[in-house]
Design a protein around this motif. Structure first.
Motif, PDB file in Angstrom:
ATOM      1  N   SER A 194       1.004  -1.239  -0.062  1.00  0.00           N
ATOM      2  CA  SER A 194       0.202   0.079  -0.072  1.00  0.00           C
ATOM      3  C   SER A 194       0.821   1.304  -0.060  1.00  0.00           C
ATOM      4  CB  SER A 194      -0.983   0.068   1.203  1.00  0.00           C
ATOM      5  OG  SER A 194      -0.271   0.450   2.371  1.00  0.00           O
ATOM      6  N   GLU A 195       0.424   2.212  -0.569  1.00  0.00           N
ATOM      7  CA  GLU A 195       1.057   3.623  -0.391  1.00  0.00           C
ATOM      8  C   GLU A 195       1.764   3.810   1.083  1.00  0.00           C
ATOM      9  OE1 GLU A 195       2.017   7.493   0.319  1.00  0.00           O
ATOM     10  OE2 GLU A 195       0.073   6.620   0.965  1.00  0.00           O
ATOM     11  N   GLU A 196       0.762   3.756   2.051  1.00  0.00           N
ATOM     12  CA  GLU A 196       1.269   4.070   3.354  1.00  0.00           C
ATOM     13  C   GLU A 196       2.314   3.055   3.700  1.00  0.00           C
ATOM     14  OE1 GLU A 196      -0.689   4.303   7.971  1.00  0.00           O
ATOM     15  OE2 GLU A 196      -1.827   3.564   6.243  1.00  0.00           O
ATOM     16  N   ARG A 197       2.148   1.794   3.660  1.00  0.00           N
ATOM     17  CA  ARG A 197       3.263   0.640   3.854  1.00  0.00           C
ATOM     18  C   ARG A 197       4.419   1.142   3.093  1.00  0.00           C
ATOM     19  NH1 ARG A 197       5.220  -4.733   2.768  1.00  0.00           N
ATOM     20  NH2 ARG A 197       5.574  -5.811   4.602  1.00  0.00           N
ATOM     21  N   SER A 198       4.531   1.326   2.179  1.00  0.00           N
ATOM     22  CA  SER A 198       5.981   1.885   1.139  1.00  0.00           C
ATOM     23  C   SER A 198       6.531   3.199   1.741  1.00  0.00           C
ATOM     24  CB  SER A 198       5.394   1.927  -0.109  1.00  0.00           C
ATOM     25  OG  SER A 198       4.900   0.749  -0.738  1.00  0.00           O
ATOM     26  N   ARG A 199       5.537   4.086   2.117  1.00  0.00           N
ATOM     27  CA  ARG A 199       6.179   5.255   2.693  1.00  0.00           C
ATOM     28  C   ARG A 199       6.834   4.895   3.924  1.00  0.00           C
ATOM     29  NH1 ARG A 199       2.855   8.487   5.454  1.00  0.00           N
ATOM     30  NH2 ARG A 199       0.934   7.472   4.217  1.00  0.00           N
ATOM     31  N   HIS A 200       6.221   4.306   4.989  1.00  0.00           N
ATOM     32  CA  HIS A 200       6.560   4.009   6.196  1.00  0.00           C
ATOM     33  C   HIS A 200       8.036   3.325   5.849  1.00  0.00           C
ATOM     34  CE1 HIS A 200       2.939   5.283   8.052  1.00  0.00           C
ATOM     35  NE2 HIS A 200       3.562   5.388   9.178  1.00  0.00           N
ATOM     36  N   LEU A 201       8.031   2.362   5.121  1.00  0.00           N
ATOM     37  CA  LEU A 201       9.445   1.436   4.932  1.00  0.00           C
ATOM     38  C   LEU A 201      10.316   2.196   4.103  1.00  0.00           C
ATOM     39  CD1 LEU A 201       7.678  -1.930   3.881  1.00  0.00           C
ATOM     40  CD2 LEU A 201       8.967  -1.469   6.131  1.00  0.00           C
ATOM     41  N   THR A 202      10.020   3.073   3.376  1.00  0.00           N
ATOM     42  CA  THR A 202      11.088   3.991   2.714  1.00  0.00           C
ATOM     43  C   THR A 202      11.653   4.779   3.893  1.00  0.00           C
ATOM     44  OG1 THR A 202       9.928   4.171   0.767  1.00  0.00           O
ATOM     45  CG2 THR A 202      11.532   5.945   1.144  1.00  0.00           C
ATOM     46  N   GLU A 203      11.056   5.487   5.024  1.00  0.00           N
ATOM     47  CA  GLU A 203      11.566   6.189   5.956  1.00  0.00           C
ATOM     48  C   GLU A 203      12.400   5.315   6.844  1.00  0.00           C
ATOM     49  OE1 GLU A 203      11.640   9.356   6.388  1.00  0.00           O
ATOM     50  OE2 GLU A 203      10.519   9.554   4.293  1.00  0.00           O
ATOM     51  N   TYR A 204      12.011   4.092   7.198  1.00  0.00           N
ATOM     52  CA  TYR A 204      12.800   3.076   8.016  1.00  0.00           C
ATOM     53  C   TYR A 204      14.109   2.836   7.434  1.00  0.00           C
ATOM     54  CZ  TYR A 204       8.465   3.072  10.750  1.00  0.00           C
ATOM     55  OH  TYR A 204       7.319   3.422  11.556  1.00  0.00           O
ATOM     56  N   ASP A 205      14.086   2.527   6.114  1.00  0.00           N
ATOM     57  CA  ASP A 205      15.215   2.217   5.407  1.00  0.00           C
ATOM     58  C   ASP A 205      16.327   3.301   5.529  1.00  0.00           C
ATOM     59  OD1 ASP A 205      14.506  -0.127   4.727  1.00  0.00           O
ATOM     60  OD2 ASP A 205      13.686   0.313   2.607  1.00  0.00           O
ATOM     61  N   LYS A 206      15.725   4.725   5.337  1.00  0.00           N
ATOM     62  CA  LYS A 206      16.784   5.793   5.619  1.00  0.00           C
ATOM     63  C   LYS A 206      17.275   5.834   6.742  1.00  0.00           C
ATOM     64  CE  LYS A 206      13.937   8.938   2.368  1.00  0.00           C
ATOM     65  NZ  LYS A 206      13.101  10.237   2.342  1.00  0.00           N
ATOM     66  N   ASP A 207      16.588   5.569   7.813  1.00  0.00           N
ATOM     67  CA  ASP A 207      17.059   5.442   9.342  1.00  0.00           C
ATOM     68  C   ASP A 207      18.118   4.414   9.320  1.00  0.00           C
ATOM     69  OD1 ASP A 207      15.506   7.406  10.087  1.00  0.00           O
ATOM     70  OD2 ASP A 207      14.075   5.900  10.804  1.00  0.00           O
ATOM     71  N   VAL A 208      18.080   3.307   8.646  1.00  0.00           N
ATOM     72  CA  VAL A 208      19.165   2.195   8.713  1.00  0.00           C
ATOM     73  C   VAL A 208      20.206   2.633   7.925  1.00  0.00           C
ATOM     74  CG1 VAL A 208      19.716  -0.056   7.752  1.00  0.00           C
ATOM     75  CG2 VAL A 208      17.551   0.345   8.991  1.00  0.00           C
ATOM     76  N   ALA A 209      19.885   3.250   6.672  1.00  0.00           N
ATOM     77  CA  ALA A 209      21.110   3.665   5.872  1.00  0.00           C
ATOM     78  C   ALA A 209      21.946   4.880   6.409  1.00  0.00           C
ATOM     79  CB  ALA A 209      20.443   3.989   4.477  1.00  0.00           C
ATOM     80  N   GLN A 210      21.269   5.675   7.044  1.00  0.00           N
ATOM     81  CA  GLN A 210      22.154   6.878   7.759  1.00  0.00           C
ATOM     82  C   GLN A 210      22.905   6.298   8.619  1.00  0.00           C
ATOM     83  OE1 GLN A 210      19.436   9.175  10.600  1.00  0.00           O
ATOM     84  NE2 GLN A 210      20.984  11.058  10.139  1.00  0.00           N
ATOM     85  N   ALA A 211      22.495   5.300   9.611  1.00  0.00           N
ATOM     86  CA  ALA A 211      23.265   4.726  10.515  1.00  0.00           C
ATOM     87  C   ALA A 211      24.486   3.982   9.891  1.00  0.00           C
ATOM     88  CB  ALA A 211      22.449   3.847  11.739  1.00  0.00           C
ATOM     89  N   LYS A 212      24.254   3.199   8.789  1.00  0.00           N
ATOM     90  CA  LYS A 212      25.405   2.507   8.394  1.00  0.00           C
ATOM     91  C   LYS A 212      26.308   3.454   7.687  1.00  0.00           C
ATOM     92  CE  LYS A 212      22.989  -1.670   7.161  1.00  0.00           C
ATOM     93  NZ  LYS A 212      22.481  -2.549   5.698  1.00  0.00           N
ATOM     94  N   ALA A 213      25.990   4.476   7.143  1.00  0.00           N
ATOM     95  CA  ALA A 213      26.900   5.588   6.427  1.00  0.00           C
ATOM     96  C   ALA A 213      27.874   6.290   7.764  1.00  0.00           C
ATOM     97  CB  ALA A 213      26.066   6.508   5.712  1.00  0.00           C
ATOM     98  N   ARG A 214      27.208   6.563   8.614  1.00  0.00           N
ATOM     99  CA  ARG A 214      27.995   7.039   9.918  1.00  0.00           C
ATOM    100  C   ARG A 214      28.849   6.136  10.286  1.00  0.00           C
ATOM    101  NH1 ARG A 214      30.413  11.212  11.073  1.00  0.00           N
ATOM    102  NH2 ARG A 214      30.470  11.814  13.411  1.00  0.00           N
ATOM    103  N   LEU A 215      28.355   4.777  10.467  1.00  0.00           N
ATOM    104  CA  LEU A 215      29.469   3.947  10.892  1.00  0.00           C
ATOM    105  C   LEU A 215      30.634   3.841  10.007  1.00  0.00           C
ATOM    106  CD1 LEU A 215      27.036   1.162  12.310  1.00  0.00           C
ATOM    107  CD2 LEU A 215      28.800   2.515  13.547  1.00  0.00           C
TER     108      LEU A 215
END
Length: 406
Positions: free
Chosen positions: A376-397
């Motif tokens: 769904s649009e809502e699910r995709s939007r949430h997962l996109t934001e959570y993926d950003k959080d994971v990617a940000q943490a990996k990049a900083r590491l």
């Protein structure tokens, strides 16, 4: 609010709290890292400014001191773990749609027509109870559709569960929860039985039973709370108990025709014909068991219906079937439905419930069902934001990784 939607709102709320937690943690990380760097003595290179190395591009600076770098890296490793957990938990909780969920998620919905039983000390209204004498009450329905009846029972037991003598002195059926307006409905005396008649299952077993049918007892027009107040006595101890029901005087729709089934987009649609008399939002819920009687899924419909002949479709989601691998044929059972009435009480008009088996499906191979997760649009939007959080943490590491030795 429907239980399934309420459950998904809880999932969303938990996920949002998770994002807030991660954001708050990031602020704490940023504040703590400079503190760690300031407390650790170091000889900084010429490129260091304020204890931090100049970054080669946009983004936060990297501590020059190894201890400060290690401390911040530990914080970001913890943040990555939490970000991954939040994302994965949300993805797992939303891989099936809200209208087709594993029945194990809703244990209170597995057998909706089982009687409600309660136990409390024998007491008079507004007074302390006698814990040595307890009342057991039994009620097979709370919401009554037009024409439906409810079976009620009461018994007295001691602290060991042994049945004690009980006398029902008077039972009065009347309108409940009237507040200061009072009631315009009658008060009707009701007889309880312990003689094997009037719905009582066994004579002389100490369980007093009665059956209430509002339409035949002067409450055919009541839309609201119907209360049965009972005065009773066990030995020398008097007591009081009441049973509440919510009555719907008019059925807004009626079931018609034979239930059907159809495969669509890798999911099984369980279709129930309905003649709608009052247009509005209808909520329909059914339970699906496998061939061995094992509860599989809670399937539901929640949408607007116009007047006339309609079909309610209860979806059995393909991936849910693939994951649970139930034994076929499946059985749709215990379907309940109501017309939602917003901003009023009662907030629903009930349809007669369909107790027991409503439809038995054909047998299907598991390969007939789709293995794709719900989207769904809502699910995709949430997962996109959570993926950003994971990617940000990996990049900083990666930025904080120990420098390579020359």
């Amino acid at each position: 609010m429907k239980p399934l939607r309420a459950g998904l709102l809880v999932v969303a709320a938990v996920a949002l709290v998770g994002r807030w937690w991660l954001s708050a943690d990031a602020s704490a990380d940023t504040a703590e890292a400079p503190a760690a760097a300031a407390s650790a003595p170091a000889l900084l290179p010429d490129s260091a400014v304020g204890g931090f190395m100049k970054s080669s591009g946009a983004g936060p600076r990297v501590p020059a001191d190894p201890a400060a770098r290690a401390a911040e890296r530990a914080l970001w490793q913890a943040r990555l773990q939490r970000a991954t957990q939040v994302r994965d938990a949300y993805r797992d909780a939303t891989r099936y749609p809200h209208d087709s969920r594993p029945l194990r998620e809703h244990p209170d919905q597995i057998y909706p027509n089982r009687p409600i039983t309660e136990e409390a000390p024998l007491r008079l209204a507004g007074k302390e109870g006698n814990n040595n004498i307890r009342l057991r009450t039994w009620q097979d329905k709370v919401h009554l559709a037009a024409g439906e009846s409810a079976k009620l029972a009461v018994s007295a037991v001691d602290v060991n569960g042994q049945v004690l003598p009980l006398v029902v002195q008077r039972a009065v059926l009347h309108q409940g929860a009237t507040g200061q307006n009072g009631s315009t409905m009658p008060e009707v005396n009701v007889a309880f039985h312990d003689d094997g008649t009037g719905g009582d299952e066994a004579a002389g077993d100490g369980i007093w039973t009665t059956t209430v049918q509002p339409a035949n007892q002067g409450f055919a027009e009541l839309a609201g709370v119907l209360r049965l107040s009972v005065a009773l006595q066990s030995g020398e101890q008097p007591g009081f108990v009441y049973f509440d029901m919510i009555s719907s005087p008019d059925a807004p729709a009626k079931w018609t025709g034979r239930p059907r089934e159809a495969m669509a987009n890798g999911s099984l649609q369980l279709q129930l014909p309905l003649e709608v008399r009052t247009a509005g939002r209808y909520v329909v819920t059914g339970r699906v068991d496998d061939a061995n009687g094992k509860p599989v899924a809670l399937v539901s419909f929640n949408d607007e219906l116009g007047s006339g002949n309609q079909t309610v479709s209860l979806p059995l989601f393909g991936k849910l079937v693939r994951d649970l691998q139930p034994s076929f044929p499946l059985t749709l059972r215990d379907v309940d439905a109501f017309l939602l009435r917003a901003d009023t009480f009662p907030d629903r008009s009930m349809l007669p419930r369909r107790v027991g088996r409503v439809l038995q499906t054909r047998s299907y191979p598991l390969t007939a069902f789709s293995d794709a997760e719900w989207q769904s649009e809502e699910r995709s939007r949430h997962l996109t934001e959570y993926d950003k959080d994971v990617a940000q943490a990996k990049a900083r590491l990666e930025q904080l990784a120990p420098p390579e030795q020359p």
